[in-house]
Design a protein around this motif. Sequence first.
Motif, PDB file in Angstrom:
ATOM      1  N   ASP A 152      70.167  39.134  42.445  1.00 12.39           N
ATOM      2  CA  ASP A 152      68.978  39.474  41.824  1.00 12.39           C
ATOM      3  C   ASP A 152      68.516  38.771  40.371  1.00 12.39           C
ATOM      4  OD1 ASP A 152      68.185  40.899  43.957  1.00 12.39           O
ATOM      5  OD2 ASP A 152      68.562  43.058  43.190  1.00 12.39           O
ATOM      6  N   LEU A 153      69.858  38.914  39.723  1.00 10.02           N
ATOM      7  CA  LEU A 153      69.760  38.405  38.410  1.00 10.02           C
ATOM      8  C   LEU A 153      69.833  36.805  38.388  1.00 10.02           C
ATOM      9  CD1 LEU A 153      70.408  38.778  35.296  1.00 10.02           C
ATOM     10  CD2 LEU A 153      72.795  38.389  35.674  1.00 10.02           C
ATOM     11  N   ALA A 154      70.498  36.144  39.133  1.00 13.74           N
ATOM     12  CA  ALA A 154      70.252  34.667  39.342  1.00 13.74           C
ATOM     13  C   ALA A 154      68.814  34.066  39.641  1.00 13.74           C
ATOM     14  CB  ALA A 154      71.354  34.269  40.417  1.00 13.74           C
ATOM     15  N   VAL A 155      68.112  35.158  40.566  1.00 19.66           N
ATOM     16  CA  VAL A 155      66.781  34.783  40.823  1.00 19.66           C
ATOM     17  C   VAL A 155      66.121  34.814  39.648  1.00 19.66           C
ATOM     18  CG1 VAL A 155      64.933  35.374  42.674  1.00 19.66           C
ATOM     19  CG2 VAL A 155      67.089  35.419  43.429  1.00 19.66           C
ATOM     20  N   SER A 156      66.134  35.972  39.064  1.00 19.54           N
ATOM     21  CA  SER A 156      65.323  36.192  37.916  1.00 19.54           C
ATOM     22  C   SER A 156      65.573  35.171  36.579  1.00 19.54           C
ATOM     23  CB  SER A 156      65.541  37.584  37.368  1.00 19.54           C
ATOM     24  OG  SER A 156      65.178  38.603  38.133  1.00 19.54           O
ATOM     25  N   VAL A 157      66.562  34.809  36.570  1.00 20.03           N
ATOM     26  CA  VAL A 157      67.045  33.802  35.633  1.00 20.03           C
ATOM     27  C   VAL A 157      66.453  32.576  35.870  1.00 20.03           C
ATOM     28  CG1 VAL A 157      68.945  32.533  34.405  1.00 20.03           C
ATOM     29  CG2 VAL A 157      69.070  35.070  34.867  1.00 20.03           C
ATOM     30  N   SER A 158      66.647  32.187  37.190  1.00 23.99           N
ATOM     31  CA  SER A 158      66.073  30.891  37.630  1.00 23.99           C
ATOM     32  C   SER A 158      64.620  30.750  37.323  1.00 23.99           C
ATOM     33  CB  SER A 158      66.514  30.563  39.029  1.00 23.99           C
ATOM     34  OG  SER A 158      67.872  30.583  39.510  1.00 23.99           O
ATOM     35  N   LYS A 159      63.797  31.842  37.485  1.00 23.77           N
ATOM     36  CA  LYS A 159      62.424  32.060  37.498  1.00 23.77           C
ATOM     37  C   LYS A 159      61.930  31.710  36.100  1.00 23.77           C
ATOM     38  CE  LYS A 159      60.950  34.253  41.982  1.00 23.77           C
ATOM     39  NZ  LYS A 159      60.237  35.448  42.073  1.00 23.77           N
ATOM     40  N   ALA A 160      62.875  32.618  35.304  1.00 23.66           N
ATOM     41  CA  ALA A 160      62.499  32.514  33.855  1.00 23.66           C
ATOM     42  C   ALA A 160      62.669  31.044  33.196  1.00 23.66           C
ATOM     43  CB  ALA A 160      63.350  33.656  33.085  1.00 23.66           C
ATOM     44  N   PHE A 161      63.730  30.313  33.725  1.00 23.70           N
ATOM     45  CA  PHE A 161      64.076  29.254  33.305  1.00 23.70           C
ATOM     46  C   PHE A 161      63.025  28.162  33.560  1.00 23.70           C
ATOM     47  CE2 PHE A 161      65.759  25.015  34.425  1.00 23.70           C
ATOM     48  CZ  PHE A 161      66.540  24.508  33.216  1.00 23.70           C
ATOM     49  N   TYR A 162      62.426  28.325  34.984  1.00 22.93           N
ATOM     50  CA  TYR A 162      61.377  27.468  35.166  1.00 22.93           C
ATOM     51  C   TYR A 162      60.356  27.789  34.489  1.00 22.93           C
ATOM     52  CZ  TYR A 162      64.259  25.847  39.135  1.00 22.93           C
ATOM     53  OH  TYR A 162      65.327  25.272  39.839  1.00 22.93           O
ATOM     54  N   ASP A 163      59.728  29.009  34.199  1.00 24.82           N
ATOM     55  CA  ASP A 163      58.658  29.308  33.497  1.00 24.82           C
ATOM     56  C   ASP A 163      58.667  28.834  31.895  1.00 24.82           C
ATOM     57  OD1 ASP A 163      56.255  30.866  33.082  1.00 24.82           O
ATOM     58  OD2 ASP A 163      57.113  32.575  32.309  1.00 24.82           O
ATOM     59  N   VAL A 164      59.860  28.692  31.479  1.00 24.97           N
ATOM     60  CA  VAL A 164      60.067  28.075  30.073  1.00 24.97           C
ATOM     61  C   VAL A 164      59.941  26.729  30.194  1.00 24.97           C
ATOM     62  CG1 VAL A 164      61.860  27.758  28.434  1.00 24.97           C
ATOM     63  CG2 VAL A 164      61.736  30.030  29.212  1.00 24.97           C
ATOM     64  N   LEU A 165      60.302  26.123  31.273  1.00 28.94           N
ATOM     65  CA  LEU A 165      60.331  24.605  31.151  1.00 28.94           C
ATOM     66  C   LEU A 165      58.949  24.140  31.312  1.00 28.94           C
ATOM     67  CD1 LEU A 165      63.157  23.172  33.482  1.00 28.94           C
ATOM     68  CD2 LEU A 165      62.980  23.389  30.955  1.00 28.94           C
ATOM     69  N   ALA A 166      58.068  25.087  32.214  1.00 33.31           N
ATOM     70  CA  ALA A 166      56.591  24.706  32.290  1.00 33.31           C
ATOM     71  C   ALA A 166      55.701  24.886  30.839  1.00 33.31           C
ATOM     72  CB  ALA A 166      55.905  25.962  33.119  1.00 33.31           C
ATOM     73  N   THR A 167      56.254  25.911  30.317  1.00 32.09           N
ATOM     74  CA  THR A 167      55.480  26.049  28.729  1.00 32.09           C
ATOM     75  C   THR A 167      55.965  24.851  27.948  1.00 32.09           C
ATOM     76  OG1 THR A 167      55.689  28.277  29.150  1.00 32.09           O
ATOM     77  CG2 THR A 167      55.196  27.320  26.834  1.00 32.09           C
ATOM     78  N   MET A 168      57.445  24.367  27.923  1.00 31.65           N
ATOM     79  CA  MET A 168      57.622  23.370  27.261  1.00 31.65           C
ATOM     80  C   MET A 168      57.119  21.998  27.474  1.00 31.65           C
ATOM     81  SD  MET A 168      62.049  24.239  26.990  1.00 31.65           S
ATOM     82  CE  MET A 168      62.266  22.611  26.399  1.00 31.65           C
ATOM     83  N   GLN A 169      56.794  21.958  28.660  1.00 37.66           N
ATOM     84  CA  GLN A 169      56.166  20.689  29.121  1.00 37.66           C
ATOM     85  C   GLN A 169      54.701  20.749  28.776  1.00 37.66           C
ATOM     86  OE1 GLN A 169      57.013  18.361  30.310  1.00 37.66           O
ATOM     87  NE2 GLN A 169      59.012  18.219  31.576  1.00 37.66           N
ATOM     88  N   GLN A 170      54.204  21.946  28.721  1.00 38.42           N
ATOM     89  CA  GLN A 170      52.660  21.950  28.093  1.00 38.42           C
ATOM     90  C   GLN A 170      52.767  21.612  26.807  1.00 38.42           C
ATOM     91  OE1 GLN A 170      50.817  25.630  28.992  1.00 38.42           O
ATOM     92  NE2 GLN A 170      51.438  25.689  31.099  1.00 38.42           N
ATOM     93  N   ALA A 422      45.110  17.528  33.959  1.00 40.95           N
ATOM     94  CA  ALA A 422      45.913  17.120  35.165  1.00 40.95           C
ATOM     95  C   ALA A 422      47.594  16.960  34.854  1.00 40.95           C
ATOM     96  CB  ALA A 422      45.461  15.726  35.420  1.00 40.95           C
ATOM     97  N   ARG A 423      47.912  16.657  33.812  1.00 33.36           N
ATOM     98  CA  ARG A 423      49.449  16.855  33.495  1.00 33.36           C
ATOM     99  C   ARG A 423      50.091  18.164  33.299  1.00 33.36           C
ATOM    100  NH1 ARG A 423      51.061  12.873  28.521  1.00 33.36           N
ATOM    101  NH2 ARG A 423      53.189  13.332  29.611  1.00 33.36           N
ATOM    102  N   ILE A 424      49.313  18.929  32.650  1.00 28.58           N
ATOM    103  CA  ILE A 424      49.774  20.295  32.616  1.00 28.58           C
ATOM    104  C   ILE A 424      49.680  20.967  33.896  1.00 28.58           C
ATOM    105  CG2 ILE A 424      48.878  22.711  31.681  1.00 28.58           C
ATOM    106  CD1 ILE A 424      47.903  21.058  29.114  1.00 28.58           C
ATOM    107  N   ASN A 425      48.710  20.758  34.665  1.00 30.34           N
ATOM    108  CA  ASN A 425      48.732  21.332  36.119  1.00 30.34           C
ATOM    109  C   ASN A 425      49.808  20.744  37.109  1.00 30.34           C
ATOM    110  OD1 ASN A 425      46.437  22.877  35.387  1.00 30.34           O
ATOM    111  ND2 ASN A 425      44.969  21.285  36.368  1.00 30.34           N
ATOM    112  N   TYR A 426      50.027  19.359  36.976  1.00 31.03           N
ATOM    113  CA  TYR A 426      51.151  18.785  37.540  1.00 31.03           C
ATOM    114  C   TYR A 426      52.365  19.667  37.150  1.00 31.03           C
ATOM    115  CZ  TYR A 426      55.029  15.683  38.960  1.00 31.03           C
ATOM    116  OH  TYR A 426      55.947  15.275  39.738  1.00 31.03           O
ATOM    117  N   TYR A 427      52.976  19.737  36.032  1.00 29.58           N
ATOM    118  CA  TYR A 427      54.127  20.192  35.625  1.00 29.58           C
ATOM    119  C   TYR A 427      54.205  21.791  35.854  1.00 29.58           C
ATOM    120  CZ  TYR A 427      55.418  15.977  33.281  1.00 29.58           C
ATOM    121  OH  TYR A 427      55.568  14.651  32.926  1.00 29.58           O
ATOM    122  N   SER A 428      53.160  22.326  35.876  1.00 25.62           N
ATOM    123  CA  SER A 428      53.156  23.849  36.097  1.00 25.62           C
ATOM    124  C   SER A 428      53.323  24.179  37.605  1.00 25.62           C
ATOM    125  CB  SER A 428      51.701  24.630  35.791  1.00 25.62           C
ATOM    126  OG  SER A 428      51.411  24.495  34.316  1.00 25.62           O
TER     127      SER A 428
END
Length: 449
Positions: A152-170, A422-428
Amino acid sequence: MNYWPTEDKRRTIALLVAFLLPFLAFSQTTPTPAENGTLENASLDDIVKYALKNQPSIQQSLIDERITENTIKNKLADWYPQINFNYNFQHNFIVQTSIIGGNPVKLGVNNLSSTQFTVSQALFNRDVLLANRTKNDVRLQASQITTNNKTDLAVSVSKAFYDVLATMQQISVTREDIVRLERSLKDAQNQYKAGIVDKIDFKRATIALNNTKAAKKSNEEILTAKLEYLKSLMGYPKEQALKLQYDSLQMEREIFLDTLQNAEYGSRIEYQLLNTQKKLLDYNLQYQKWSYLPTVSANGAYNLNFQNNRFVDLYGKNFPNSFMALTLSLPIYQGGKRKTNINTAEWQIKRVDLDIQRLKMNIDAEYANALSAYKANLIELLAQKDNMDLAKEVYDIIQLQYKSGIKTYLEVITSEADLRLARINYYSSLYQVLASKVDVQKALGQINF
């Protein structure tokens, strides 16, 4: 006079340096950030490993495993011989008197002391027998709980990681847009000063630049909150910086998975945990049935008895005795308690069977939902990639046409906004696909630690 030949001296020094060099290098090695409890340029694997090691909930699960092991040892200790020692001293202020043959006779002396060594050995005891038979499954259950928490922790950490990356890309996209808008604003200013265009283009460029800067600032605040959440999942020090390392091209190559797989119940840790729980309940049913059997134990004692009217002579003479016994205890009637306990144990097994049945249905539904979400996000990603390429092409063309005086500045701003969106939507969409892929892998039972 030097009696040490130069060649031998050089050879000896070379050998000495070669011998000491590894130790000198080791002594000068600085610890990596991970050794100091922090990470630098951390990939997803690094973050997951760090979380599994430092998250308090995982550490608690590991402590629970140790507690379980100690509990098992405590229960199994009853199989070993139990040896005890007792000591007693008694002073009689008035010695008991009995009438024997019409004459009063004192029975006993003023001072009594005794020491006792006892040994007992359980021959049949249902509590100890249950502990011995369930020890491996109890250990397995504690280990499976830890595995479930880690998953459960690995799944939550992975999702949080991708969420951070999406904001960083924005933020990265808006940062590039700011550079481009500042250049456009400068061009608009120059054209306005040259009298080619009116000040409307200049003001529109200013508005677009201000909006983009505001969006960047907003995303930076959001990023701070998301990083703190990721740190909390990891058990990472709040005051330490966390820099993420990622490769967008590599992530694009990792978005695909086999969608023809079927959910395997046995690979899910929740299913394994319920099966272990059922085995323990089967043992409990057997334990309740053993309540009709007697408890048998062997015991013995050796007693040292000292008696004397004078305290100073109390331990001068010993009157020992010893014995060995076999004890059998059989409860005959307990008001129907044993039958009730057996019925309860049977109902508990039936209940966990229903838990297993419900889990299977939940796994099927979870996998179907995760797979459909993954497919939908993948379709969205492919569409957004096409949109991003088209938006880039449209922007480049309109930018050239604007410089040639064919298009208005409003169309330039519109194309810039379309390209940014378009770029923001793509990375998101990219990170949403990766997050949904994690859900599919979890549903398939492919994420286990």
